[in-house]
Design an enzyme around this catalytic site. Structure first.
Site, PDB file in Angstrom:
ATOM      1  N   GLU A 151       3.596   1.491   2.977  1.00 50.69           N
ATOM      2  CA  GLU A 151       4.586   0.614   3.019  1.00 50.69           C
ATOM      3  C   GLU A 151       5.354   0.950   1.716  1.00 50.69           C
ATOM      4  OE1 GLU A 151       1.578  -3.248   4.264  1.00 50.69           O
ATOM      5  OE2 GLU A 151       1.873  -2.752   2.324  1.00 50.69           O
TER       6      GLU A 151
ATOM      7  N   ASN B  31       0.730  -0.905   0.095  1.00 46.94           N
ATOM      8  CA  ASN B  31      -0.071  -0.026   0.170  1.00 46.94           C
ATOM      9  C   ASN B  31       0.847   1.340   0.170  1.00 46.94           C
ATOM     10  OD1 ASN B  31       0.716   0.608   2.645  1.00 46.94           O
ATOM     11  ND2 ASN B  31      -0.953  -0.707   3.508  1.00 46.94           N
TER      12      ASN B  31
ATOM     13  N   ASP C   5      -6.277  -7.947   0.707  1.00 51.80           N
ATOM     14  CA  ASP C   5      -6.412  -9.274   0.414  1.00 51.80           C
ATOM     15  C   ASP C   5      -7.002  -9.493  -0.776  1.00 51.80           C
ATOM     16  OD1 ASP C   5      -5.144  -9.873   3.056  1.00 51.80           O
ATOM     17  OD2 ASP C   5      -6.927  -9.846   4.137  1.00 51.80           O
TER      18      ASP C   5
END
Length: 329
Positions: free
Chosen positions: A213, A210, A280
């Site tokens: 990150e 993301n 996910d």
């Protein structure tokens, strides 16, 4: 981004082939515990809301939610990871059985509990979350069990997902073993990384950090599209991956493939209620696209549609094939 009718038709046809795929999901297994209720007053004991509980449920979380998203697309997958020798581990095995997923890759241990994340939700908003877990690498014996499963079953999969929630399941020895086994196989390796140990993820087909990150992994702030491309290029070069897909929440996604200009994909979400588990959904759908032979750009576009569906739901959610086809149009 406006898709032509021809492109929509191609993407819809690709979704129809997802059922032929079989994916290995390797990572940190979590049980998501949701306690649902309403708030009508503040506690007289402390300035906190009093939640009147209406119901609660236990759901597949972490790498297990990645697996659940694959099954929601009428596809097959096997989960490989650690759970405890406890009641919550038993419950997780029951949840896998409900969706028809094999449990041969599940390794049980008495050294740690099954990771449990409990969220209290009232009026569609998360009030608090508390975690029960023990992190750290598996013991040498349990790591050997995991590697043995990879050796015995890798040939039956069309793609491998690594879902790292920084609980210890994904570690250097395991990734070294996986890479050594993938060298002679043309199987995409799709990784949802945590930034603490980026060196573990060298050689991936695609990584899906993301925005936060990505900033940590590239060691730079990302404020505009030029920064996005620079950061993605740095990560791609550093990790020797084929591509980097940065998920940006309400801003959509940005895909960087080696030697190609940045490909930005605006969000398809109509409303954003809860981003829990959206990453996910992205990696599950992306892997399915790559497993059936789509380009990274087309697979990412479909994954973006799927993410737009799940963020419109509260709690850990999945996007069904019917919902995905409808979203593509």
């Amino acid at each position: 981004m406006t898709l032509s009718s021809t492109k929509k038709k191609q993407l819809r046809a690709a979704v129809g082939t997802f059922s032929s795929a079989n994916i290995l999901v390797l990572g940190d297994i979590i049980v998501d515990h949701f306690i649902w209720g309403s708030v009508s007053r503040i506690s007289p004991e402390a300035p906190v809301p009093v939640v009147d509980v209406t119901h609660e449920n236990l759901l597949l979380g972490g790498a297990a939610n990645v697996l659940h998203n694959i099954y929601a697309q009428n596809s097959r997958a096997s989960l490989c990871g650690l759970i405890g020798n406890d009641a919550m581990g038993d419950h997780l095995l029951g949840l896998l059985a409900e969706i028809g997923s094999p449990a041969t890759g599940i390794v049980r241990t008495g050294n740690r509990p099954t990771t449990l994340k409990t969220r209290i939700v009232a009026q569609h908003q998360q009030v608090v979350r508390f975690d029960r877990e023990k992190t750290g690498e598996p013991s040498p014996e349990r790591l050997a069990d995991i590697c043995r499963f990879i050796d015995d079953h890798l040939g039956s999969f069309d793609a491998v997902i690594v879902s790292d929630y920084n609980k210890g399941m994904i570690n250097q020895p395991l990734m070294d073993h996986l890479r050594s086994r993938l060298k002679k196989r043309d199987i995409p390796l799709i990784i949802d990384p945590k930034p603490q140990h980026p060196e573990r993820f060298r050689g991936a087909t695609i990584i899906t950090p993301n925005l936060h990150e990505a900033e940590r992994m590239a060691d730079m702030a990302i404020k505009n599209e030029k920064d996005l491309e620079t950061a993605a290029h740095l990560m791609q070069k550093k990790l020797a991956s084929d591509a980097v897909l940065i998920t940006r929440g309400e801003a959509g996604m940005a895909l960087y493939e080696k030697g190609q200009p940045l490909f930005t994909i605006p969000t398809m979400a109509k409303e954003v209620y809860d981003v829990t588990g959206a990453g996910d959904t992205v990696i599950a759908t992306l892997a399915l696209g790559l497993a059936v032979g789509l380009s990274a750009a087309d697979a990412a576009t479909i994954a973006n549609f799927a993410a737009g569906i799940v963020v419109g739901k509260v709690g850990t959610a999945t996007a069904s094939t019917a919902e995905l086809l409808e979203a593509i149009g």
